[in-house]
Design a protein around this motif. Structure first.
Motif, PDB file in Angstrom:
ATOM      1  N   ARG A  41      29.273   5.920   2.955  1.00  0.00           N
ATOM      2  CA  ARG A  41      28.462   7.110   3.448  1.00  0.00           C
ATOM      3  C   ARG A  41      27.466   7.736   2.575  1.00  0.00           C
ATOM      4  N   ASP A  42      26.827   8.673   3.234  1.00  0.00           N
ATOM      5  CA  ASP A  42      26.051   9.448   2.191  1.00  0.00           C
ATOM      6  C   ASP A  42      26.628   9.417   0.783  1.00  0.00           C
ATOM      7  N   GLY A  43      26.083   8.953  -0.358  1.00  0.00           N
ATOM      8  CA  GLY A  43      26.408   9.265  -1.583  1.00  0.00           C
ATOM      9  C   GLY A  43      27.610   8.488  -2.004  1.00  0.00           C
ATOM     10  N   ARG A  44      28.302   7.787  -1.202  1.00  0.00           N
ATOM     11  CA  ARG A  44      29.175   6.910  -1.444  1.00  0.00           C
ATOM     12  C   ARG A  44      29.013   5.360  -1.125  1.00  0.00           C
ATOM     13  N   GLY A  45      28.153   4.684  -1.901  1.00  0.00           N
ATOM     14  CA  GLY A  45      27.640   3.313  -1.652  1.00  0.00           C
ATOM     15  C   GLY A  45      26.265   3.347  -0.962  1.00  0.00           C
ATOM     16  N   VAL A  46      25.585   4.847  -0.990  1.00  0.00           N
ATOM     17  CA  VAL A  46      24.286   4.892  -0.468  1.00  0.00           C
ATOM     18  C   VAL A  46      23.403   5.923  -1.413  1.00  0.00           C
TER      19      VAL A  46
ATOM     20  N   PHE B 295      19.092  11.580   4.381  1.00  0.00           N
ATOM     21  CA  PHE B 295      19.336  12.616   5.693  1.00  0.00           C
ATOM     22  C   PHE B 295      20.162  13.667   5.050  1.00  0.00           C
ATOM     23  N   LEU B 296      20.349  13.573   3.593  1.00  0.00           N
ATOM     24  CA  LEU B 296      21.304  14.726   2.827  1.00  0.00           C
ATOM     25  C   LEU B 296      20.042  15.067   1.711  1.00  0.00           C
ATOM     26  N   PRO B 297      19.200  15.765   1.964  1.00  0.00           N
ATOM     27  CA  PRO B 297      17.877  15.926   1.059  1.00  0.00           C
ATOM     28  C   PRO B 297      18.431  16.998  -0.254  1.00  0.00           C
ATOM     29  N   LEU B 298      19.479  16.755  -0.919  1.00  0.00           N
ATOM     30  CA  LEU B 298      19.894  17.405  -2.081  1.00  0.00           C
ATOM     31  C   LEU B 298      19.449  16.600  -3.468  1.00  0.00           C
ATOM     32  N   VAL B 299      18.445  17.100  -4.144  1.00  0.00           N
ATOM     33  CA  VAL B 299      18.098  16.356  -5.216  1.00  0.00           C
ATOM     34  C   VAL B 299      18.893  16.304  -6.112  1.00  0.00           C
TER      35      VAL B 299
ATOM     36  N   ARG C 199      26.166   6.963 -10.777  1.00  0.00           N
ATOM     37  CA  ARG C 199      27.452   6.969 -11.317  1.00  0.00           C
ATOM     38  C   ARG C 199      27.734   8.443 -11.850  1.00  0.00           C
ATOM     39  N   HIS C 200      27.004   9.240 -12.358  1.00  0.00           N
ATOM     40  CA  HIS C 200      27.408  10.319 -12.945  1.00  0.00           C
ATOM     41  C   HIS C 200      27.227  11.788 -12.432  1.00  0.00           C
ATOM     42  N   HIS C 201      26.150  11.894 -11.533  1.00  0.00           N
ATOM     43  CA  HIS C 201      25.805  13.267 -11.036  1.00  0.00           C
ATOM     44  C   HIS C 201      26.918  13.695 -10.386  1.00  0.00           C
TER      45      HIS C 201
ATOM     46  N   LEU D 257      27.277  15.910  -7.697  1.00  0.00           N
ATOM     47  CA  LEU D 257      27.446  15.532  -6.221  1.00  0.00           C
ATOM     48  C   LEU D 257      27.873  14.190  -5.785  1.00  0.00           C
ATOM     49  N   PHE D 258      27.212  13.288  -6.524  1.00  0.00           N
ATOM     50  CA  PHE D 258      27.571  11.824  -6.062  1.00  0.00           C
ATOM     51  C   PHE D 258      28.983  11.568  -6.342  1.00  0.00           C
ATOM     52  N   VAL D 259      29.507  11.984  -7.633  1.00  0.00           N
ATOM     53  CA  VAL D 259      30.850  11.813  -7.817  1.00  0.00           C
ATOM     54  C   VAL D 259      31.859  12.389  -6.853  1.00  0.00           C
ATOM     55  N   SER D 260      31.533  13.438  -6.343  1.00  0.00           N
ATOM     56  CA  SER D 260      32.292  14.459  -5.492  1.00  0.00           C
ATOM     57  C   SER D 260      32.188  13.857  -4.000  1.00  0.00           C
ATOM     58  N   LEU D 261      31.095  13.414  -3.605  1.00  0.00           N
ATOM     59  CA  LEU D 261      30.913  12.685  -2.177  1.00  0.00           C
ATOM     60  C   LEU D 261      31.795  11.390  -2.183  1.00  0.00           C
ATOM     61  N   ARG D 262      31.990  10.708  -3.474  1.00  0.00           N
ATOM     62  CA  ARG D 262      32.841   9.601  -3.366  1.00  0.00           C
ATOM     63  C   ARG D 262      34.309   9.737  -3.285  1.00  0.00           C
ATOM     64  N   ASP D 263      34.740  10.888  -3.308  1.00  0.00           N
ATOM     65  CA  ASP D 263      36.019  11.493  -3.275  1.00  0.00           C
ATOM     66  C   ASP D 263      36.389  11.848  -1.852  1.00  0.00           C
TER      67      ASP D 263
END
Length: 355
Positions: A262-267, A281-285, A299-301, A303-309
């Protein structure tokens, strides 16, 4: 004797995305009513130039995502896009192309597209007839041009994915869409649930009840249709399949995304100016490839880390027993509520347990 605790499950998306979407340009000749990119007729002067684009390709090859999609706007508005595709393919990347159905595409040699290393071409049909599709795309003749493009792609031996945006306005056309897919015979049919971003508004989304009905009809096709079926920003289709005893399968033919993506988790999404977001579709830079390696951002931002949880999700998505294979659309949650961790407003399911 001290019992050893079980090791935590390895996150399959922690080190690299499965899908990278690179918006090589925002220019496009169409004026689609629900365009995520709010595409413009001319290329932006701050697009990644040829050298920056090749450097990005090298970095993506190091990251080694299973699939890189060159998108836009209309990627063919960037004159070097096939050269970039060939360069990326030579680096070992598996490259897809998502062009607009315009005279520019029909004037392109489809065999040349394949020779550039393109593994799959995706085309959009958002109306089951010329009247509704052309109205959606904002330019007359687009429906017929799409059908011609499908025919030429088949003739050139290109794998074809057809994307259909589901809205409140075209829900009643769904049976006609299915008939059209059986006629066109793509390798994959992807049904995209509208996300309120760009030119699209929340009032144009299909209702949760209508979406559930479509998902039940889609599930009937899985394993039966001569093409694979998937959804985009409609992750709760996986819940429907699980409830129907069809597990995570989507059809007979390949290039399927794994469960839980999903957004940020594999994308990961990279804009025409190099900005990195969890999806288009999730325009957060979260950074820019001009100053940071895309792999480091992914791997480290935070937002990406949280979206994978999956346990960080709020509302009923956070309580849902299907959250690890679904997790809802983070983009739609953000578009409707302003919170990317809120529950997906397009799902009618009420969780029965916490798993």
């Amino acid at each position: 004797m001290v019992a050893l605790s079980a090791a935590p499950p390895v996150d399959p998306f922690s080190q690299r995305p499965f899908l990278v979407f690179w918006e090589v340009t925002r220019a496009c000749a169409l004026a689609c009513r629900h365009c995520r990119a709010e595409a413009q007729p001319r290329r932006h002067p701050d697009e990644l130039d040829a050298l920056e684009a090749r450097e990005l390709m090298k970095q993506l090859a190091e990251l080694a995502p299973p699939m890189l999609i060159l998108t836009g706007g209309d990627p063919l508005m960037r004159r070097d896009v096939l050269e970039l595709a060939r360069y990326g393919s030579d680096l070992g990347l598996r490259v897809g192309l998502s062009p607009s159905a315009t005279p520019r595409l029909l004037n392109t040699d489809f065999h040349r597209i394949r020779e550039a290393g393109i593994q799959r071409i995706s085309l959009s049909l958002d109306g089951a007839c010329a009247e509704t599709h052309d109205r959606f795309r904002g330019v007359g003749g687009t429906f017929e041009q799409t059908l011609q493009a499908v025919e030429r792609a088949h003739h050139a031996g290109l794998s074809i994915q057809i994307n259909t945006t589901l809205t409140g306005a075209n829900r009643e056309e769904f049976p006609a869409f299915k008939e059209l897919m059986f006629r066109l015979k793509p390798a994959m049919w992807s049904v995209f649930l509208l996300v309120p971003t760009g030119r699209a508004g929340a009032k144009e989304m299909a209702s949760p009840e209508a979406i559930e009905g479509v998902f039940q009809e889609l599930a009937d096709l899985v394993g039966e249709a001569p093409f694979a079926v998937k959804t985009t920003e409609g992750h709760h289709f996986r819940r429907v399949l699980a409830q129907r005893g069809k597990g995570g399968t989507r059809g007979r033919q390949g290039m399927r995304s794994p469960l839980g993506i999903r957004d940020g988790r594999g994308v990961m999404f990279i804009s025409h100016t190099g900005e990195v977001s969890p999806s288009g579709f999730l325009p957060l830079v979260c950074g820019n490839v001009r100053s940071s390696h895309p792999g480091e951002i992914y791997r480290h931002h935070p937002l990406f880390v949280s979206l994978r949880d999956s346990d960080a999700l709020g509302g009923k998505c956070g309580r849902c027993e299907f959250r690890r294979i679904c997790g809802g659309s983070r983009a739609r949650a953000y578009g409707v509520t302003g919170d990317p961790f809120a529950e997906d407003p397009s799902c009618i399911y009420q969780p029965t347990a916490i798993a």
